[in-house]
Scaffold this active site. Structure first.
Site, short mmCIF file in Angstrom:
data_model
loop_
_atom_site.label_atom_id
_atom_site.label_comp_id
_atom_site.label_asym_id
_atom_site.label_seq_id
_atom_site.Cartn_x
_atom_site.Cartn_y
_atom_site.Cartn_z
N ASN A 344 0.95 -1.06 -0.06
CA ASN A 344 0.15 0.01 -0.14
C ASN A 344 0.68 1.44 0.06
OD1 ASN A 344 -2.31 1.30 0.16
ND2 ASN A 344 -3.10 0.90 2.08
N HIS A 375 -8.36 3.66 8.46
CA HIS A 375 -8.97 2.30 8.28
C HIS A 375 -10.49 2.12 8.51
CE1 HIS A 375 -4.99 1.02 6.90
NE2 HIS A 375 -5.56 0.12 6.24
#
Length: 511
Positions: A344, A375
């Site tokens: 990521n 998140h």
């Protein structure tokens, strides 16, 4: 299964027959079909709406409208949250003072994302909504907050106050509403990203991205220079990676589910070393899902002509400017940091630019905390990132105190690499289990089955192996650099004096 999903999917039901045939949830079918549509549209966008053939205004309009269409198809009217979040942040950019605008945007964008995540999970029944509309909002949040900091750097700070990377990213004028929406909600990245800097995106839309990079690599790759290289081979390669990743995930993941690691009979009847191997295989089979999504998103951007990053020494075009992962570097990572740096990637850069480089107090802990908040609201995320802080500190201690003892020979380096690879893979698997299980009870059950052994090991390493604070390490590196420069200067002076003495001796002898 698919029929039940049809009533819970918030997006279009046009593809319900396909969902019934392949027995996959409708929201997943909608996502994949929309990404494939975006891929084909990206090719058309690059060929027929090329900057040399049409205006930047038209490119922005088309990219924005197509992005909102895909969002509506996948998420229905929940896609309006994208507009609300973007509109609130843009209003702050316009009406708030430049001195604190970036802070207000950061709080509002992240706060609205958290609000949507909380209501989706805790107010509504999570099982009712299989399509997670907050996923695209996470990428939009990255873009909004990045742009706010870049505008602040470009308009409210002096050049000498910025680092070299901040100078490159700084935005020198306020974007128009169309440019802002095109950047945050274009069809290439609306569903799965990746995020990118505003300057890079504008250079792509205006057609100047190739020239600046080509000029920078001109001397090294002069005979290979091509103003507009084709991304065809890279797109095909990435699509092959997508097919392999999806095949591996669909065929293997159900054979080694992570949930089995907390099954009482499995824990009681399986030797510990086999539990370790099982956990590694389980996480290994889970990663291809992310490989598929991120590589497909990268291929879509490349197909549109976005992502060019210069040439290799052999003159091959590189299309990895906004890539989100490097698969081989992930699977063969020999340190916790190396794994995170290649997983990521664009999110890691966002965390670095908006938090790590700007936080004056304990930037490592602040960065992990921000990552957890971004998140979502599941407790497992926080357990994962709190564990990640301990892992990072322990890995840093090992690197600073143990690694130098293995650099004496190539054999010792190879031994160190093998040991640290195995340790890194186990540490990563151990850390991300709560990220997959999500709940506190199941996550703690797993850690208890392992007797919290890696947590305790990290604590021991941090206490026993000293690591200098970041500012002291920076000063030491700066001092070493200055010492090296001084030695070179002294060497130059010595050589100059030697040459002068030699000339004088020669003149004396000739006299």
């Amino acid at each position: 299964m698919a029929t039940e999903t049809a009533s819970t999917c918030t997006g279009s039901t046009l593809l319900q027959p396909i969902s019934d045939i392949i027995n996959l949830p409708l929201d997943q079918v909608n996502f994949v079909v929309c990404q494939l549509f975006a891929l084909l549209t990206a090719v058309w966008f690059r060929l027929y709406l090329h900057p040399s053939k049409t205006s930047t205004f038209v490119r922005h309009v088309v990219a924005t409208l197509l992005g909102f269409y895909l969002a509506l198809f996948c998420f229905g009217w929940y896609a309006l949250h994208f507009l609300v979040q973007s509109g609130l942040s843009y209003s702050i950019m316009i009406f708030a003072g430049l001195e604190h605008m970036h802070k207000y945007c950061f709080v509002v964008a992240l706060g609205y994302l958290s609000f949507c995540q909380i209501t989706r999970v805790y107010v509504f029944d999570y099982s009712m909504y299989s399509a997670d509309f907050t996923g695209p909002m996470m990428v939009i949040t990255q873009k909004i907050t990045s742009l706010a900091f870049e505008i602040h750097d470009g308009l409210a700070k002096k050049e000498e106050q910025l680092s070299s990377s901040q100078r490159y990213l700084a935005v020198r004028r306020m974007p128009s509403l169309l440019e802002y929406l095109s950047y945050s909600c274009n069809f290439m990245g609306i569903l799965a990203g990746p995020t990118c800097s505003y300057n890079d995106y504008m250079a792509f839309m205006e057609g100047t991205g190739y020239h600046s990079i080509t000029e920078a690599n001109g001397k090294e790759n002069g005979k290979y220079k091509i103003n507009h290289p084709s991304p065809k081979s890279d797109v095909i390669s990435k699509l092959c990676t997508c097919v392999i990743s999806l095949g591996v995930y669909l065929s293997i993941y159900k054979m080694v589910p992570v949930e089995r690691s907390i099954d009482d009979s499995f824990i009681s009847s399986t030797p510990f070393y086999q539990q370790v191997i099982y956990l590694y295989l389980s996480m290994l089979s889970l990663r291809p899902k992310y490989f598929f999504v991120w590589t497909l998103a990268d291929a879509i951007n490349n197909a549109a002509g976005f992502g060019f990053n210069g040439y290799t020494r052999q003159g091959v075009p590189r299309w990895d400017r906004i890539s989100n992962l490097r698969i081989m570097d992930i699977e063969f990572a020999t340190s916790f940091k190396t794994f995170l740096d290649n997983w990521n990637i664009q999110t890691a850069l966002w965390l670095k630019r908006v938090c790590y480089e700007r936080c004056p107090i304990n930037p490592t802990a602040a960065t992990f905390l921000l990552s957890a908040i971004w998140h979502g609201v599941y407790p497992g995320y926080y357990l994962t990132f709190l564990t990640g802080i301990a892992m990072t500190m322990a890995a840093r201690a090992i690197r600073h105190n143990v690694r130098p003892h293995f650099q004496g020979s190539l054999t010792h380096q190879r031994i160190y690499d093998v040991i640290t690879w195995a340790g890194t893979q186990v540490a990563i698997c151990y850390t991300v289990v709560p990220f997959v299980l999500l709940a506190v009870e199941t996550s703690l059950k797993f850690y208890k089955s392992w007797y919290f052994c890696i947590h305790l090991l990290c604590l021991l390493l941090v206490l026993v192996l000293p690591v200098k604070p970041r500012h002291l390490r920076a000063k030491e590196q700066q001092a070493n650099s200055l010492e090296g420069d001084s030695q070179q200067a002294d060497s130059g002076k010595h050589n100059h004096h030697s040459a002068t003495d030699k000339n004088c001796n020669q003149k004396h002898k000739s006299t």
